[in-house]
Design an enzyme around this catalytic site. Structure first.
Site, PDB file in Angstrom:
ATOM      1  N   HIS A   1      -2.899   7.283   2.924  1.00 17.58           N
ATOM      2  CA  HIS A   1      -3.554   5.871   2.478  1.00 17.58           C
ATOM      3  C   HIS A   1      -4.714   5.726   3.254  1.00 17.58           C
ATOM      4  O   HIS A   1      -4.947   5.940   4.394  1.00 17.58           O
ATOM      5  CB  HIS A   1      -2.698   4.831   2.750  1.00 17.58           C
ATOM      6  CG  HIS A   1      -2.913   3.526   2.448  1.00 17.58           C
ATOM      7  ND1 HIS A   1      -3.723   2.962   1.241  1.00 17.58           N
ATOM      8  CD2 HIS A   1      -2.946   2.456   3.130  1.00 17.58           C
ATOM      9  CE1 HIS A   1      -4.104   1.804   1.325  1.00 17.58           C
ATOM     10  NE2 HIS A   1      -3.783   1.309   2.435  1.00 17.58           N
TER      11      HIS A   1
ATOM     12  N   CYS B   1       0.625  -1.159   0.068  1.00 15.84           N
ATOM     13  CA  CYS B   1      -0.038  -0.031   0.008  1.00 15.84           C
ATOM     14  C   CYS B   1       0.951   1.207   0.087  1.00 15.84           C
ATOM     15  O   CYS B   1       0.165   2.297  -0.229  1.00 15.84           O
ATOM     16  CB  CYS B   1      -0.808   0.020   1.023  1.00 15.84           C
ATOM     17  SG  CYS B   1      -1.869  -1.230   1.061  1.00 15.84           S
TER      18      CYS B   1
ATOM     19  N   ASN C   1     -10.226   0.144   0.888  1.00 16.87           N
ATOM     20  CA  ASN C   1      -8.681   0.341   0.687  1.00 16.87           C
ATOM     21  C   ASN C   1      -8.450  -0.212  -0.905  1.00 16.87           C
ATOM     22  O   ASN C   1      -8.727  -1.377  -0.942  1.00 16.87           O
ATOM     23  CB  ASN C   1      -8.294  -0.605   1.772  1.00 16.87           C
ATOM     24  CG  ASN C   1      -6.667  -0.657   1.833  1.00 16.87           C
ATOM     25  OD1 ASN C   1      -6.072  -0.128   0.735  1.00 16.87           O
ATOM     26  ND2 ASN C   1      -6.141  -1.121   2.719  1.00 16.87           N
TER      27      ASN C   1
END
Ligand code: COA
Length: 343
Positions: free
Chosen positions: A270, A123, A300
């Protein structure tokens, strides 16, 4: 010379799965998901769509915006020919290792003069990607333009029977066009990427992983699989790491630049869990409105989450030229980092 973000783009599948749709299929509720994560929905690619398709859409979208805003070239196709590098951050490549997904995008985009490679930092991939692409542009006077893309089809590696993880993830892509310009990179008029922090704590590698399918645990000839490769996670451990990583990265970037938080217009984190961002913000006394969150709509999307959010913010007119923007993130590895960009 500065390395500036001159355009942004995104590619998001149209199929939207709300929390209530999941609640109809497993033991969960909209209330639980929202209160524990801030997620309200996720977008899921259809079976024909792979990561490169979403990446391509995001890249085309960014090139169109660049042309609209006067990049010099008349069409996105002409602009594509001037790209020197395509760097694609992903955890879900079209193929396992070879060919790089970036090469598939290069061909489809007609960017035949571009070098193309994938970057694997989970990520944090987009944050690592910006720093890597800027370094490669700086390393050669011949290189002027790079596309940095974060793209994922996490739905393919999500265990839809595990309610503790499947509620978290979605598919999507975001892209930025990075250009070497004549603007100053230092002083009060500085522009572009001014600083990055990239780090890792490999001792946490087992906390978030796709156990099967690589060279450590390959599939064996004749093996019958009950499940394909799936994300496994120690949610609590990742949560604790993430809060520290986000707070630490913000503090470090500000300290290294000698800035206070008021100098930063927006932080684009994020988008893994709104509670992680809230907890990190609380630790540092940063008001919630400073963070740009779109997790409610997309969940996500790993390496795609930051460029997707940047594109939304950019197109909404949420950033003016000269604004200081911070990205910050974390992910499998465990990796973490952030970028400071003068828009
Ligand atoms: N719906 C309803 N209940 C659920 C659920 C769901 N989707 N998922 C878990 N639960 C239950 C658990 O079974 C547990 O029940 P129990 O108390 O009866 O055992 C209870 O909710 C609490 O579970 P827990 O795992 O302690 O929840 P949590 O508050 O730690 O939240 C996460 C779980 C996954 C949301 C949280 O740990 C997290 O966000 N971690 C970081 C994950 C992440 O960001 N990963 C990607 C990094 S890039």
């Amino acid at each position: 010379m500065a390395i500036e973000v001159t355009a942004t783009g995104r590619g998001v599948p149209s199929r939207r799965i709300a929390n209530d749709d999941l609640a109809g299929r497993m033991d969960t509720t909209d209330e639980w998901i929202r209160s524990h994560t801030g997620i309200g929905a996720r977008h899921i690619a259809d079976t024909e769509t792979a990561t490169s398709d979403l990446a391509l859409e995001a890249a085309r979208n960014a090139l169109s915006l660049a042309v609209e805003r006067g990049a010099g070239e008349k069409t996105p196709e002409e602009l594509a020919l001037t790209i020197d590098l395509i760097l694609l951050a992903t955890t879900t490549p079209d193929y396992n290792g070879c060919p790089p997904t970036a090469c598939i995008v290069q061909e489809a985009l007609g960017a035949r003069n571009a070098a193309a490679m994938d970057l694997s930092a989970a990520c944090s991939g987009f944050i690592y990607g910006l720093e890597t692409a800027a370094a490669l542009l700086n390393a050669s006077p011949e290189r002027k333009r790079a596309l940095v893309i974060g793209a994922e089809t996490l739905s393919r590696i999500t265990d839809w029977e595990d309610r503790a993880t499947c509620i978290l993830f979605g598919d999507g892509a975001g892209a930025v066009l990075l250009e070497k310009t004549g603007a100053p990179s230092a002083g009060p008029e500085r522009r572009g990427l001014v600083r990055s922090l990239i780090g890792a704590d490999g001792s946490g590698a087992g906390r978030l992983m796709i156990r099967r399918g690589g060279t450590r645990n390959p599939f064996k000839d004749g093996e019958t699989l009950e499940k394909g490769p799936k994300i496994e996670m120690d949610g609590r451990a990742v949560y604790n790491f993430a809060v520290k990583a986000v707070a630490g990265a913000i503090e470090t970037l500000l300290r290294e630049e000698g800035l206070g938080i008021d100098a930063v217009r927006r932080i684009v984190p994020h988008q893994a869990n709104a509670r992680i961002v809230q907890a990190a913000g609380k630790r540092l006394g940063i008001p919630e409105e400073k963070f740009y969150l779109n997790i409610e709509e997309y969940a996500n999307t790993s390496a795609a989450s930051i460029p997707l959010a940047l594109d939304e913010l950019n197109r909404q007119g949420g950033l003016d030229r000269g604004d200081l923007v911070m990205t910050v993130g974390f992910g499998g590895g465990l990796t973490y980092g952030g970028n400071l960009i003068v828009w």
